[in-house]
Scaffold this active site. Sequence first.
Site, PDB file in Angstrom:
ATOM      1  N   HIS A 126      15.572 -31.681 -13.538  1.00  0.00           N
ATOM      2  CA  HIS A 126      15.310 -31.828 -12.064  1.00  0.00           C
ATOM      3  C   HIS A 126      15.091 -30.761 -11.204  1.00  0.00           C
ATOM      4  O   HIS A 126      15.241 -31.193 -10.050  1.00  0.00           O
ATOM      5  CB  HIS A 126      16.729 -32.574 -11.700  1.00  0.00           C
ATOM      6  CG  HIS A 126      17.077 -33.942 -12.479  1.00  0.00           C
ATOM      7  ND1 HIS A 126      18.353 -34.482 -12.416  1.00  0.00           N
ATOM      8  CD2 HIS A 126      16.275 -34.767 -13.339  1.00  0.00           C
ATOM      9  CE1 HIS A 126      18.304 -35.320 -13.129  1.00  0.00           C
ATOM     10  NE2 HIS A 126      17.218 -35.870 -13.470  1.00  0.00           N
ATOM     11  N   CYS A 137      -1.871 -26.285  -3.875  1.00  0.00           N
ATOM     12  CA  CYS A 137      -2.288 -25.523  -4.955  1.00  0.00           C
ATOM     13  C   CYS A 137      -1.135 -25.278  -5.994  1.00  0.00           C
ATOM     14  O   CYS A 137      -1.375 -24.502  -6.866  1.00  0.00           O
ATOM     15  CB  CYS A 137      -2.544 -24.232  -4.153  1.00  0.00           C
ATOM     16  SG  CYS A 137      -1.522 -23.193  -3.655  1.00  0.00           S
TER      17      CYS A 137
HETATM   18  N1  APR Z   1      34.605 -31.239 -14.895  1.00  0.00           N
HETATM   19  C1  APR Z   1      33.625 -32.066 -15.678  1.00  0.00           C
HETATM   20  N2  APR Z   1      33.280 -33.088 -15.044  1.00  0.00           N
HETATM   21  C2  APR Z   1      33.605 -33.632 -13.784  1.00  0.00           C
HETATM   22  C3  APR Z   1      34.519 -32.528 -13.125  1.00  0.00           C
HETATM   23  C4  APR Z   1      34.595 -31.337 -13.559  1.00  0.00           C
HETATM   24  N3  APR Z   1      35.647 -30.421 -12.947  1.00  0.00           N
HETATM   25  N4  APR Z   1      34.432 -33.266 -11.934  1.00  0.00           N
HETATM   26  C5  APR Z   1      33.530 -34.326 -11.862  1.00  0.00           C
HETATM   27  N5  APR Z   1      33.208 -34.551 -13.271  1.00  0.00           N
HETATM   28  C6  APR Z   1      32.188 -35.650 -13.762  1.00  0.00           C
HETATM   29  C7  APR Z   1      32.772 -36.883 -12.803  1.00  0.00           C
HETATM   30  O1  APR Z   1      33.648 -37.673 -13.477  1.00  0.00           O
HETATM   31  C8  APR Z   1      31.320 -37.550 -13.111  1.00  0.00           C
HETATM   32  O2  APR Z   1      31.079 -38.347 -14.380  1.00  0.00           O
HETATM   33  O3  APR Z   1      31.034 -35.399 -13.169  1.00  0.00           O
HETATM   34  C9  APR Z   1      30.069 -36.406 -13.193  1.00  0.00           C
HETATM   35  C10 APR Z   1      29.529 -36.349 -12.226  1.00  0.00           C
HETATM   36  O4  APR Z   1      28.346 -37.417 -12.023  1.00  0.00           O
HETATM   37  P1  APR Z   1      27.292 -37.384 -11.041  1.00  0.00           P
HETATM   38  O5  APR Z   1      27.949 -37.148  -9.692  1.00  0.00           O
HETATM   39  O6  APR Z   1      26.569 -38.789 -11.146  1.00  0.00           O
HETATM   40  O7  APR Z   1      26.370 -36.181 -11.428  1.00  0.00           O
HETATM   41  P2  APR Z   1      25.302 -36.358 -12.328  1.00  0.00           P
HETATM   42  O8  APR Z   1      25.707 -37.069 -13.573  1.00  0.00           O
HETATM   43  O9  APR Z   1      24.861 -34.923 -12.808  1.00  0.00           O
HETATM   44  O10 APR Z   1      23.838 -37.097 -11.683  1.00  0.00           O
HETATM   45  C11 APR Z   1      22.735 -37.104 -12.332  1.00  0.00           C
HETATM   46  O11 APR Z   1      21.574 -38.064 -10.565  1.00  0.00           O
HETATM   47  O12 APR Z   1      21.888 -37.833  -8.256  1.00  0.00           O
HETATM   48  C12 APR Z   1      21.058 -37.567  -9.308  1.00  0.00           C
HETATM   49  O13 APR Z   1      19.436 -35.861  -9.572  1.00  0.00           O
HETATM   50  C13 APR Z   1      20.763 -36.126  -9.293  1.00  0.00           C
HETATM   51  O14 APR Z   1      20.940 -34.735 -11.234  1.00  0.00           O
HETATM   52  C14 APR Z   1      21.642 -35.741 -10.569  1.00  0.00           C
HETATM   53  C15 APR Z   1      21.808 -37.000 -11.555  1.00  0.00           C
END
Ligand code: APR
Length: 246
Positions: A126, A137
């Site tokens: 991303h 450009c």
């Molecule tokens: N260790 C491991 N996992 C964790 C922790 C931790 N300390 N704290 C939270 N989590 C978990 C949550 O339970 C959740 O399942 O991390 C996950 C975060 O999920 P999202 O907030 O949805 O993030 P992500 O999965 O990276 O989102 C994917 O969505 O918003 C778009 O482009 C953005 O890259 C992002 C994509």
Amino acid sequence: MPVVEPAMISKTLRDLFHTANSVLVLTGAGVSAESGVPTFRGGGQSAVWKGMPFEVISSAQMLERDLPAVWEWFNYRRNLLAQLTPNAAHTTIANWPCRFSDLSVVTQNVDGLHQAAGSRDVIELHGNVWRARCFDCDARYNSRELNCDEAVPSCFDCGGNLRPDVVLFGEMLPPGAFERAADAAQRCELCLVVGTSAVVYPAASIPEIAKGNGACLVEVNPERTPLSDFCDEVLTGKAGEILPLL
Ligand code: APR
């Protein structure tokens, strides 16, 4: 949340950690949570900006409608990130090239914390909030070198408007990024999915490709996700506590 202890990790996984050569680790916002970066979903804080949910302010439509607002949002995020440092999960992953001869670090995060911890050749599905690029450009810039007092920074080469080099909702992934990640997923023996809600595609298809090609699929997350039932092992807890145990 259960206390994290070595006994949580099966012998099968321990053995695989000693024998595997080709490993893919896919990370999401949760791997940076213990560094203080808000996650987007799940039980933690959520990224909201001036009352707008992140999927609105971080969208292709907003980029067309109000580029200064998108720059303001990403300037805010960079200022927040500038004070944060990698956590034990990032540093553990950064040390894995000496354990696995074919390690692929694939991230959905744009915070640059894997690189700050020492990981090299990170596949950024991303983009990266520390880079900007020219609409006209395609020149790339390190956002740290830009004069972000301007509402919209301009390209030094052609004078065009710059934008954050981040994939916004409704946009395609950077050319080649997903293909490299999918290639790694097809050849890996072990696929670790760390800190992602596994709901955003095509990133969420990477573990499916790995599993479909016979890899051992392991999830590290305090919460269950749609991927959990397909995993060979689910390590319930924080990435910064579990990964060092591996
Ligand atoms: N260790 C491991 N996992 C964790 C922790 C931790 N300390 N704290 C939270 N989590 C978990 C949550 O339970 C959740 O399942 O991390 C996950 C975060 O999920 P999202 O907030 O949805 O993030 P992500 O999965 O990276 O989102 C994917 O969505 O918003 C778009 O482009 C953005 O890259 C992002 C994509």
